[in-house]
Design an enzyme around this catalytic site. Sequence first.
Site, PDB file in Angstrom:
ATOM      1  N   PRO A   9      66.574   7.595  66.366  1.00 54.69           N
ATOM      2  CA  PRO A   9      66.247   7.803  64.954  1.00 54.69           C
ATOM      3  C   PRO A   9      65.724   9.197  64.628  1.00 54.69           C
ATOM      4  O   PRO A   9      64.956   9.777  65.392  1.00 54.69           O
ATOM      5  CB  PRO A   9      65.165   6.752  64.680  1.00 54.69           C
ATOM      6  N   ASN A  10      66.197   9.684  63.502  1.00 53.47           N
ATOM      7  CA  ASN A  10      65.791  10.965  62.895  1.00 53.47           C
ATOM      8  C   ASN A  10      66.334  12.187  63.617  1.00 53.47           C
ATOM      9  O   ASN A  10      66.179  13.311  63.123  1.00 53.47           O
ATOM     10  CB  ASN A  10      64.255  11.054  62.775  1.00 53.47           C
ATOM     11  N   ARG A  17      64.665  19.004  60.146  1.00 56.64           N
ATOM     12  CA  ARG A  17      63.410  18.279  60.270  1.00 56.64           C
ATOM     13  C   ARG A  17      62.381  19.068  61.085  1.00 56.64           C
ATOM     14  O   ARG A  17      62.713  19.573  62.169  1.00 56.64           O
ATOM     15  CB  ARG A  17      63.761  16.976  60.990  1.00 56.64           C
ATOM     16  N   TYR A  22      60.986  20.984  66.465  1.00 57.91           N
ATOM     17  CA  TYR A  22      62.294  20.639  67.019  1.00 57.91           C
ATOM     18  C   TYR A  22      63.335  21.763  66.962  1.00 57.91           C
ATOM     19  O   TYR A  22      64.463  21.579  67.413  1.00 57.91           O
ATOM     20  CB  TYR A  22      62.832  19.390  66.311  1.00 57.91           C
ATOM     21  N   ASN A  71      67.683  10.276  74.247  1.00 57.90           N
ATOM     22  CA  ASN A  71      66.473  10.613  73.484  1.00 57.90           C
ATOM     23  C   ASN A  71      66.344   9.517  72.436  1.00 57.90           C
ATOM     24  O   ASN A  71      67.038   9.541  71.408  1.00 57.90           O
ATOM     25  CB  ASN A  71      66.595  11.988  72.827  1.00 57.90           C
ATOM     26  N   ALA A  74      61.386   7.948  68.286  1.00 60.37           N
ATOM     27  CA  ALA A  74      60.166   7.145  68.207  1.00 60.37           C
ATOM     28  C   ALA A  74      60.307   5.780  68.879  1.00 60.37           C
ATOM     29  O   ALA A  74      59.300   5.174  69.282  1.00 60.37           O
ATOM     30  CB  ALA A  74      59.756   6.977  66.742  1.00 60.37           C
ATOM     31  N   HIS A  77      58.513   4.952  72.194  1.00 61.46           N
ATOM     32  CA  HIS A  77      57.114   4.525  72.281  1.00 61.46           C
ATOM     33  C   HIS A  77      56.915   3.052  71.898  1.00 61.46           C
ATOM     34  O   HIS A  77      55.814   2.542  72.017  1.00 61.46           O
ATOM     35  CB  HIS A  77      56.255   5.414  71.373  1.00 61.46           C
ATOM     36  N   ASP A  84      64.712  -3.061  78.004  1.00 66.56           N
ATOM     37  CA  ASP A  84      65.459  -4.149  78.656  1.00 66.56           C
ATOM     38  C   ASP A  84      66.934  -3.785  78.809  1.00 66.56           C
ATOM     39  O   ASP A  84      67.556  -4.113  79.822  1.00 66.56           O
ATOM     40  CB  ASP A  84      65.335  -5.448  77.845  1.00 66.56           C
ATOM     41  N   GLU A  95      65.608   9.835  80.416  1.00 65.28           N
ATOM     42  CA  GLU A  95      64.905   9.927  79.124  1.00 65.28           C
ATOM     43  C   GLU A  95      64.610  11.397  78.843  1.00 65.28           C
ATOM     44  O   GLU A  95      64.054  12.081  79.699  1.00 65.28           O
ATOM     45  CB  GLU A  95      63.598   9.130  79.214  1.00 65.28           C
ATOM     46  N   HIS A  97      63.126  14.379  75.904  1.00 63.93           N
ATOM     47  CA  HIS A  97      62.458  14.722  74.639  1.00 63.93           C
ATOM     48  C   HIS A  97      62.533  16.221  74.443  1.00 63.93           C
ATOM     49  O   HIS A  97      62.368  16.991  75.400  1.00 63.93           O
ATOM     50  CB  HIS A  97      60.995  14.266  74.652  1.00 63.93           C
ATOM     51  N   ILE A  98      62.738  16.601  73.225  1.00 67.65           N
ATOM     52  CA  ILE A  98      62.797  18.022  72.873  1.00 67.65           C
ATOM     53  C   ILE A  98      61.394  18.617  72.960  1.00 67.65           C
ATOM     54  O   ILE A  98      61.183  19.681  73.534  1.00 67.65           O
ATOM     55  CB  ILE A  98      63.381  18.169  71.452  1.00 67.65           C
ATOM     56  N   SER A  99      60.448  17.917  72.383  1.00 64.59           N
ATOM     57  CA  SER A  99      59.062  18.401  72.378  1.00 64.59           C
ATOM     58  C   SER A  99      58.328  17.898  73.625  1.00 64.59           C
ATOM     59  O   SER A  99      58.757  16.927  74.267  1.00 64.59           O
ATOM     60  CB  SER A  99      58.342  17.906  71.117  1.00 64.59           C
ATOM     61  N   ARG A 104      51.158  16.204  72.208  1.00 65.73           N
ATOM     62  CA  ARG A 104      51.146  15.748  70.820  1.00 65.73           C
ATOM     63  C   ARG A 104      50.236  14.521  70.652  1.00 65.73           C
ATOM     64  O   ARG A 104      49.374  14.271  71.477  1.00 65.73           O
ATOM     65  CB  ARG A 104      52.587  15.487  70.371  1.00 65.73           C
ATOM     66  N   ARG A 108      52.323   9.180  71.313  1.00 62.29           N
ATOM     67  CA  ARG A 108      53.572   9.671  71.932  1.00 62.29           C
ATOM     68  C   ARG A 108      53.433   9.818  73.452  1.00 62.29           C
ATOM     69  O   ARG A 108      54.387  10.174  74.138  1.00 62.29           O
ATOM     70  CB  ARG A 108      53.972  11.020  71.336  1.00 62.29           C
TER      71      ARG A 108
END
Length: 139
Positions: A9-10, A17, A22, A71, A74, A77, A84, A95, A97-99, A104, A108
């Site tokens: 998402p996002n 954004r 990001y 990625n 959200a 988390h 599953d 997994e 993540h950009i950040s 943070r 997170r």
Amino acid sequence: MNIQIINGPNLNLLGVREKSIYGDSSFETYFAELQARYTNIILTYYQSNVEGEIINKLHEVGFSYDGIVLNAGAYTHTSVAIADAIAGIKTPVIEVHISNVYKREEFRHHSMLAASCKGIIAGFGLDSYRLAIENLIVK
Ligand code: DQA
């Protein structure tokens, strides 16, 4: 070799954004660079804002592809259902993540998915995806 990138998402709003976190590149632009770099791999990209669609994609590619770079945004988390799905498939999932999520907000800092993944890469900007691909290539 087939590698699937899945963004949650996002992440369709990359480049628009929260640019200070990001960056200002769209994922489509970055993905074209990855494809140009890895001409010997079949790289595919999927994005969805919908939890169930991410799960469907994991099921679809998770028994035949060589690697998945995920990625989950959200959902990382919160989502027992995505955890599953990762545990239930055969293809290794990294997994990303950009950040640097550990720099943070505290919510997170915990990943529901990490324990089911091969590993985690976070905090290198969009380069996090390339680093994950490098790992999947080496195996
Ligand atoms: C993110 C970090 C998540 O906490 C956040 O919800 C995102 C993006 C990252 O790539 O840094 O949407 O996964």
